[in-house]
Write an enzyme that holds these catalytic residues in place. Structure first.
Site, PDB file in Angstrom:
ATOM      1  N   CYS A 160     -32.123 -27.289 -17.027  1.00 15.86           N
ATOM      2  CA  CYS A 160     -31.346 -28.440 -16.584  1.00 15.86           C
ATOM      3  C   CYS A 160     -31.773 -28.775 -15.170  1.00 15.86           C
ATOM      4  CB  CYS A 160     -29.859 -28.082 -16.623  1.00 15.86           C
ATOM      5  SG  CYS A 160     -28.839 -29.168 -15.620  1.00 15.86           S
ATOM      6  N   TYR A 197     -24.436  17.213 -15.522  1.00 13.90           N
ATOM      7  CA  TYR A 197     -25.886  17.191 -15.732  1.00 13.90           C
ATOM      8  C   TYR A 197     -26.684  16.861 -14.480  1.00 13.90           C
ATOM      9  CZ  TYR A 197     -24.683  12.266 -16.473  1.00 13.90           C
ATOM     10  OH  TYR A 197     -24.165  11.014 -16.346  1.00 13.90           O
ATOM     11  N   GLU A 238     -32.411  16.796 -22.811  1.00  7.77           N
ATOM     12  CA  GLU A 238     -30.995  17.019 -23.113  1.00  7.77           C
ATOM     13  C   GLU A 238     -30.398  15.740 -23.692  1.00  7.77           C
ATOM     14  OE1 GLU A 238     -28.606  16.923 -19.287  1.00  7.77           O
ATOM     15  OE2 GLU A 238     -30.629  16.886 -18.518  1.00  7.77           O
ATOM     16  N   ALA A 251       0.842  -1.199   0.000  1.00 10.24           N
ATOM     17  CA  ALA A 251       0.000   0.000   0.000  1.00 10.24           C
ATOM     18  C   ALA A 251       0.875   1.246   0.000  1.00 10.24           C
ATOM     19  CB  ALA A 251      -0.917  -0.010   1.216  1.00 10.24           C
ATOM     20  N   LYS A 257     -34.398   6.402 -25.682  1.00  6.42           N
ATOM     21  CA  LYS A 257     -33.271   5.866 -26.440  1.00  6.42           C
ATOM     22  C   LYS A 257     -33.517   5.966 -27.944  1.00  6.42           C
ATOM     23  CE  LYS A 257     -30.336   3.766 -24.350  1.00  6.42           C
ATOM     24  NZ  LYS A 257     -30.255   2.660 -23.408  1.00  6.42           N
ATOM     25  N   CYS A 270     -24.122 -31.369 -18.267  1.00  4.75           N
ATOM     26  CA  CYS A 270     -24.076 -32.496 -17.329  1.00  4.75           C
ATOM     27  C   CYS A 270     -24.941 -33.656 -17.780  1.00  4.75           C
ATOM     28  CB  CYS A 270     -24.485 -32.053 -15.926  1.00  4.75           C
ATOM     29  SG  CYS A 270     -26.226 -31.641 -15.765  1.00  4.75           S
ATOM     30  N   CYS A 278     -29.280 -31.431 -20.696  1.00  2.18           N
ATOM     31  CA  CYS A 278     -28.284 -30.392 -20.454  1.00  2.18           C
ATOM     32  C   CYS A 278     -26.996 -30.727 -21.209  1.00  2.18           C
ATOM     33  CB  CYS A 278     -28.007 -30.294 -18.962  1.00  2.18           C
ATOM     34  SG  CYS A 278     -26.666 -29.159 -18.575  1.00  2.18           S
ATOM     35  N   ASP A 310       2.428   1.634  -3.415  1.00  2.00           N
ATOM     36  CA  ASP A 310       1.468   2.155  -4.390  1.00  2.00           C
ATOM     37  C   ASP A 310       1.176   3.628  -4.161  1.00  2.00           C
ATOM     38  OD1 ASP A 310      -0.294  -0.961  -4.501  1.00  2.00           O
ATOM     39  OD2 ASP A 310       1.169  -0.119  -5.891  1.00  2.00           O
ATOM     40  N   CYS A 325     -24.594 -29.948 -11.631  1.00  5.14           N
ATOM     41  CA  CYS A 325     -24.260 -29.475 -12.976  1.00  5.14           C
ATOM     42  C   CYS A 325     -23.151 -28.431 -12.897  1.00  5.14           C
ATOM     43  CB  CYS A 325     -25.497 -28.860 -13.627  1.00  5.14           C
ATOM     44  SG  CYS A 325     -25.137 -28.128 -15.235  1.00  5.14           S
ATOM     45  N   LYS A 337     -28.409  12.404 -24.202  1.00  3.82           N
ATOM     46  CA  LYS A 337     -27.870  11.387 -23.308  1.00  3.82           C
ATOM     47  C   LYS A 337     -26.489  11.024 -23.834  1.00  3.82           C
ATOM     48  CE  LYS A 337     -28.998   7.012 -21.103  1.00  3.82           C
ATOM     49  NZ  LYS A 337     -27.730   6.328 -21.350  1.00  3.82           N
ATOM     50  N   ASP A 354     -23.038   9.244 -24.388  1.00  4.64           N
ATOM     51  CA  ASP A 354     -22.614   7.848 -24.292  1.00  4.64           C
ATOM     52  C   ASP A 354     -21.177   7.786 -23.778  1.00  4.64           C
ATOM     53  OD1 ASP A 354     -22.746   5.161 -24.437  1.00  4.64           O
ATOM     54  OD2 ASP A 354     -22.654   5.028 -26.617  1.00  4.64           O
ATOM     55  N   SER A 412     -29.214   5.084 -12.082  1.00  3.14           N
ATOM     56  CA  SER A 412     -29.248   4.955 -13.535  1.00  3.14           C
ATOM     57  C   SER A 412     -30.644   5.393 -13.984  1.00  3.14           C
ATOM     58  CB  SER A 412     -28.894   3.538 -13.973  1.00  3.14           C
ATOM     59  OG  SER A 412     -29.799   2.639 -13.431  1.00  3.14           O
ATOM     60  N   LEU A 413     -30.958   5.206 -15.229  1.00  7.32           N
ATOM     61  CA  LEU A 413     -32.217   5.746 -15.749  1.00  7.32           C
ATOM     62  C   LEU A 413     -33.084   4.646 -16.333  1.00  7.32           C
ATOM     63  CD1 LEU A 413     -30.825   8.839 -17.692  1.00  7.32           C
ATOM     64  CD2 LEU A 413     -32.205   8.895 -15.616  1.00  7.32           C
ATOM     65  N   LYS A 458     -36.159  15.248 -17.778  1.00  7.31           N
ATOM     66  CA  LYS A 458     -36.210  15.334 -16.314  1.00  7.31           C
ATOM     67  C   LYS A 458     -37.283  16.330 -15.904  1.00  7.31           C
ATOM     68  CE  LYS A 458     -31.255  14.534 -16.206  1.00  7.31           C
ATOM     69  NZ  LYS A 458     -29.934  15.149 -16.123  1.00  7.31           N
TER      70      LYS A 458
HETATM   71  S1  IVH Z   1     -29.141  11.895 -15.444  1.00  8.03           S
HETATM   72  C1  IVH Z   1     -30.492  10.556 -11.544  1.00  8.03           C
HETATM   73  N1  IVH Z   1     -28.461  12.956 -17.729  1.00  8.03           N
HETATM   74  O1  IVH Z   1     -26.953   7.621 -18.541  1.00  8.03           O
HETATM   75  C2  IVH Z   1     -30.194  10.623 -12.954  1.00  8.03           C
HETATM   76  N2  IVH Z   1     -27.667  10.781 -17.210  1.00  8.03           N
HETATM   77  O2  IVH Z   1     -28.553   5.239 -18.485  1.00  8.03           O
HETATM   78  C3  IVH Z   1     -28.793  10.477 -13.253  1.00  8.03           C
HETATM   79  N3  IVH Z   1     -26.196   9.824 -18.885  1.00  8.03           N
HETATM   80  O3  IVH Z   1     -25.944   6.635 -15.338  1.00  8.03           O
HETATM   81  C4  IVH Z   1     -28.507  10.473 -14.655  1.00  8.03           C
HETATM   82  N4  IVH Z   1     -26.226  11.527 -20.257  1.00  8.03           N
HETATM   83  O4  IVH Z   1     -24.235   7.855 -16.852  1.00  8.03           O
HETATM   84  C5  IVH Z   1     -28.369  11.886 -16.927  1.00  8.03           C
HETATM   85  N5  IVH Z   1     -27.855  14.011 -19.680  1.00  8.03           N
HETATM   86  C6  IVH Z   1     -27.780  12.968 -18.895  1.00  8.03           C
HETATM   87  C7  IVH Z   1     -27.014  11.833 -19.221  1.00  8.03           C
HETATM   88  C8  IVH Z   1     -26.999  10.754 -18.349  1.00  8.03           C
HETATM   89  C9  IVH Z   1     -25.735  10.321 -20.033  1.00  8.03           C
HETATM   90  C10 IVH Z   1     -25.867   8.493 -18.380  1.00  8.03           C
HETATM   91  C11 IVH Z   1     -25.510   8.406 -16.919  1.00  8.03           C
HETATM   92  C12 IVH Z   1     -26.499   7.439 -16.333  1.00  8.03           C
HETATM   93  C13 IVH Z   1     -26.896   6.666 -17.540  1.00  8.03           C
HETATM   94  C14 IVH Z   1     -28.224   5.967 -17.354  1.00  8.03           C
END
Ligand code: IVH
Length: 743
Positions: free
Chosen positions: A446, A235, A125, A43, A323, A431, A428, A46, A452, A127, A129, A91-92, A299
């Site tokens: 199975c 965001y 807005e 540690a 999406k 197995c 299966c 590092d 298995c 999304k 990637d 996540s969304l 949102k």
């Molecule tokens: S809002 C509570 N806004 O998409 C909401 N997410 O599929 C938090 N992402 O985990 C996310 N663009 O990594 C928000 N304009 C945007 C985004 C965004 C990309 C991602 C983010 C999230 C994922 C969910």
């Protein structure tokens, strides 16, 4: 010795410090590798390496020709530290069609009980990637940067984040505590240039900008990150010592004003139609943005409404990702393999001639199940016009974002003359046990259970996976390897691995591709994984139907392992009765004459339950009475806990763990532990909202009044429930009284 923070070093100090670190690290290296007599622990080693890299990242021109960052043969740097997010990173949920978006808005209106006249403004807005990152500022200074990880705990990538231009080191006029969340990404131009450079140097190239961004951020050496052109859009936010604004759009403006990049295609719309029009505009502009996006995020603009809407287990109710449609490509189906899953499910996998779909090379795709290959849906209706899939066929592949590639269509005219129908195995492939299809099921399973090998390995992988035990250093590959070596066969073996293979000729460290350091890291990861929240333990068992949410619900209900196990033991006889009752009911329904059908069916059910021990019945009723636990799941759990092989493995695992009691859901709340019933019309909130709030405060919400009810919240129009509550002496309050109680 106290060290001057990297940010505070002058250039001269930095130069001196790099010299000192080069010496120290060289000495430590020699001691470790040549003399076999380490002078510091890993540690500490590092930490010095990280400090060295951090200084190099800040002063690239001071990097020494004998820089320790360049040294090979040194002990590999250990992984990233962990950071527990002050607030979960969410996540969304997804929407794919305009109707899904309209339904999203309608759901919010219902939840908040908004009259039609009330405007529901949404922000829309792009999304991005990339990968999400949480930045924590204290007193205006960046203190930590962490990846999302499993949402609760992420990786500490602070040193790397400091090398990204869009991420300010200091912010002025911000709240004392400010967690800014957003997306790290790489532009198309930067991605192309990076890949060109990588190829020239003979280094590996990246499949797409997102992988490049992830690979660049997760570099153990920050000077590598610094050399990669990463960007960041803000965001969202996590913990705040003071609100940023009253609305989402206002908060974004505020973030922009204190120095963050926010996306300039963010718009506020007062109608769903307006938001959808903006989606179309973003989709049309997609090719000109210069970076990858995979949809549009909507949102709720008002933050007080966001707060009321709250979240489900991992996604907010106030946001959704719309999406873009999946991308597709045609290629040849070269084979069909069968994968045996954790619960024995036989899943057909398409092997494909590699093809690029949406920038990613695809050579495997899911074929779902036997029916899908044959060209029928679960209800027997034809899919693809009833065309089956045969090895040799030309097939259309599609994928959307992260989703596993799928086979969508087949080119029948192009079918080779010698192509033969695919015969789905009835045993299966791993197995050899029979793999029957239960009535009404689309999946063959199975029946080998833990005998298995495929099921055993899949279960082990599930156990160590991120949402379960999240064992650092133990991924799918390692599980397979140790299993093939015969070193781990069941969960408990993971926790005795070090005792059995921690040293000597036959040891993890002695395996090809491993060494002392990586083995030590693995054992440290396993050690850390002994401490587990109860909900994760339940989820980790890999019982069919028992998902993350059910794990949480059960953990909250039973509180600790012993109570849970005892309750399942008590309920064991009931699971069989339940099954028999269902069977009897089905038979009776088929047989009984129309007019006395109901009575017959009830009689058959009662007969199946007759004579059951009251204790068993009570344990069973308690289990299926839990909100969110249905009979199918209940049977699966009780049966798993009663099956000798499976239970044996579980009982051998549990003593290795330190199971953490479920977070006292606001134990201090005045309603924690109370069983509450809502009835009548609620005027200040909807039923769903009331329920979610009550549960978050630790109350149990039930649908009917009984002796167990502690409190009835009665709105206008409360009828029989209020009367019953009164008769039972249950405390009754109105909506305002309830709101007062919960503050
Ligand atoms: S809002 C509570 N806004 O998409 C909401 N997410 O599929 C938090 N992402 O985990 C996310 N663009 O990594 C928000 N304009 C945007 C985004 C965004 C990309 C991602 C983010 C999230 C994922 C969910």
């Amino acid at each position: 010795m106290t060290e001057t923070p990297i940010d505070a070093l002058t250039e001269a100090e930095a130069e001196a410090e790099l010299a000192r670190l080069a010496d120290l690290l060289a000495e430590a290296n020699a001691a470790y590798h040549t003399d076999d007599a380490p002078v510091m622990d890993d540690a500490a080693f590092d930490a010095l390496k990280r400090r060295n890299a951090g200084i190099e990242a800040r002063f690239p021109h001071l990097k020494r020709t004998d820089s320790p960052s360049e040294q090979v043969g040194a002990a590999p740097a250990e992984g990233f530290g962990k950071v527990r997010h002050a607030q979960r990173m969410l996540s969304l949920g997804n929407a794919f069609t305009d109707e899904d978006v309209a339904e999203f808005a309608a759901r919010i209106r219902r939840y908040l009980n908004l009259p039609a006249s009330e405007v529901l403004a949404l922000t829309a807005e792009p999304k991005i990637d990339g990968l999400s990152l949480s930045l924590r500022y204290e007193g205006g200074a960046l203190v930590t940067a962490a990846t999302r990880g499993n949402g609760e705990v992420g990786e500490d990538v602070t040193a790397n984040a400091r090398t990204i231009d869009d991420i300010p080191e200091r912010v002025e006029g911000a709240p004392e505590v400010l967690e800014v969340r957003g997306e790290v990404y790489m532009s198309h131009a930067d991605f192309a240039a990076l890949n060109r450079r990588q190829a020239e140097q003979g280094s590996k190239t990246f499949a797409n900008p997102r992988n490049a961004a992830a690979g660049s951020l997760r570099q153990l050496d920050p000077s590598v990150t610094a050399s990669r052109p990463l960007r960041f859009f803000a965001y969202a936010w996590g913990e705040l010592s003071a609100p940023l604004a009253g609305t989402q759009s206002g908060a974004l403006k505020r973030l922009a004003s204190i120095g963050f990049s926010t996306n300039d295609r963010t718009e506020r719309h007062e109608t769903v139609e307006g938001a959808l029009a903006h989606y179309a505009a973003i989709a049309a502009a997609r090719g000109e943005l210069g970076y990858d996006i995979d949809g549009v995020v909507y949102k709720v603009d008002r933050l007080d409404w966001q707060a009321r809407l709250g979240m489900r287990s991992t996604t907010p109710r106030w946001a959704v990702a719309h999406k873009f449609p999946a991308e597709t490509a045609w290629t040849r189906l070269t084979g069909i393999d069968i994968n045996v899953g954790r619960t024995g499910a036989l899943s057909p996998i398409a092997r494909l001639d590699p093809v690029t779909v949406g920038g990613v090379t695809v050579s495997n795709a899911t074929l779902h199940n036997e029916d899908y290959v044959a060209g029928r849906a679960a209800d027997g209706t034809p899919i693809r016009g009833g065309a089956d899939l045969r090895i040799g066929d030309r097939v259309e592949i599609y994928r959307a974002g992260d989703v596993i590639p799928k086979v969508r269509d087949v080119d029948l005219p192009a079918r080779p003359a010698d192509a033969v129908p695919y015969v789905f195995p009835e045993a299966c492939p791993d197995c050899g046990s029979p793999a029957p299809r239960d009535p009404g099921e689309s999946v063959r399973r199975c029946t080998g259970g833990l005998i298995c090998p495929a099921q055993r390995v899949a279960r082990l992988k599930h156990l160590v996976s991120r949402p379960a035990f999240d064992v650092d250093g133990l991924g799918d590959k390692e599980v397979e390897r140790f299993h093939d070596l015969g070193w781990i066969a069941e969960p408990a073996d993971i926790f005795t691995l070090e005792a059995r293979y921690g040293a000597g000729l036959q040891s993890v460290a002695a395996l090809e591709g491993w060494g002392e350091q990586s083995a030590a890291n693995l054992f440290a990861g396993i050690e850390a994984a002994r401490a587990q929240p109860f909900a994760r333990v339940l989820f980790g068992l890999g019982i069919r139907h028992l998902g993350e949410v059910a794990g949480q619900v059960l953990a909250r209900h039973y509180g600790d392992w012993d109570s849970f196990a005892a309750a399942m033991d008590h309920a064991a006889p009931a699971a069989a009765r339940h099954h028999a009752a269902e069977e009897a009911e089905r038979a009776e329904r088929a047989a009984a004459a129309a007019e006395d059908r109901r009575a017959q069916v009830k009689k058959a059910r009662d007969a199946a339950w007759a004579g059951i021990a009251p204790e068993a019945k009570q344990a069973w009723d308690d289990l299926v009475g839990i909100d969110g636990i249905g009979a199918t799941l209940a049977v699966a759990i009780v049966d798993a806990m009663a099956a000798p092989g499976e239970r044996g493995a579980i009982d051998r695992l549990v003593p290795h763990l330190r199971i953490e009691a479920p977070e006292a859901v606001a134990e201090a709340s005045p309603v924690a532990g109370l069983t509450v019933v809502f009835t009548g019309t609620l005027e200040r909130m909807t039923r769903a909202e009331a329920k979610a709030r009550a549960e978050a405060l630790g109350a149990k919400v039930s649908g009917s009044v009984s002796g167990k009810t502690d409190l009835l919240v009665a709105g206008p129009g409360a009828g029989s429930k209020a009367a019953k509550a009164e008769a039972l002496g249950v405390r009754v309050v109105d909506e305002d009284g309830w709101l007062e109680m919960i503050g």
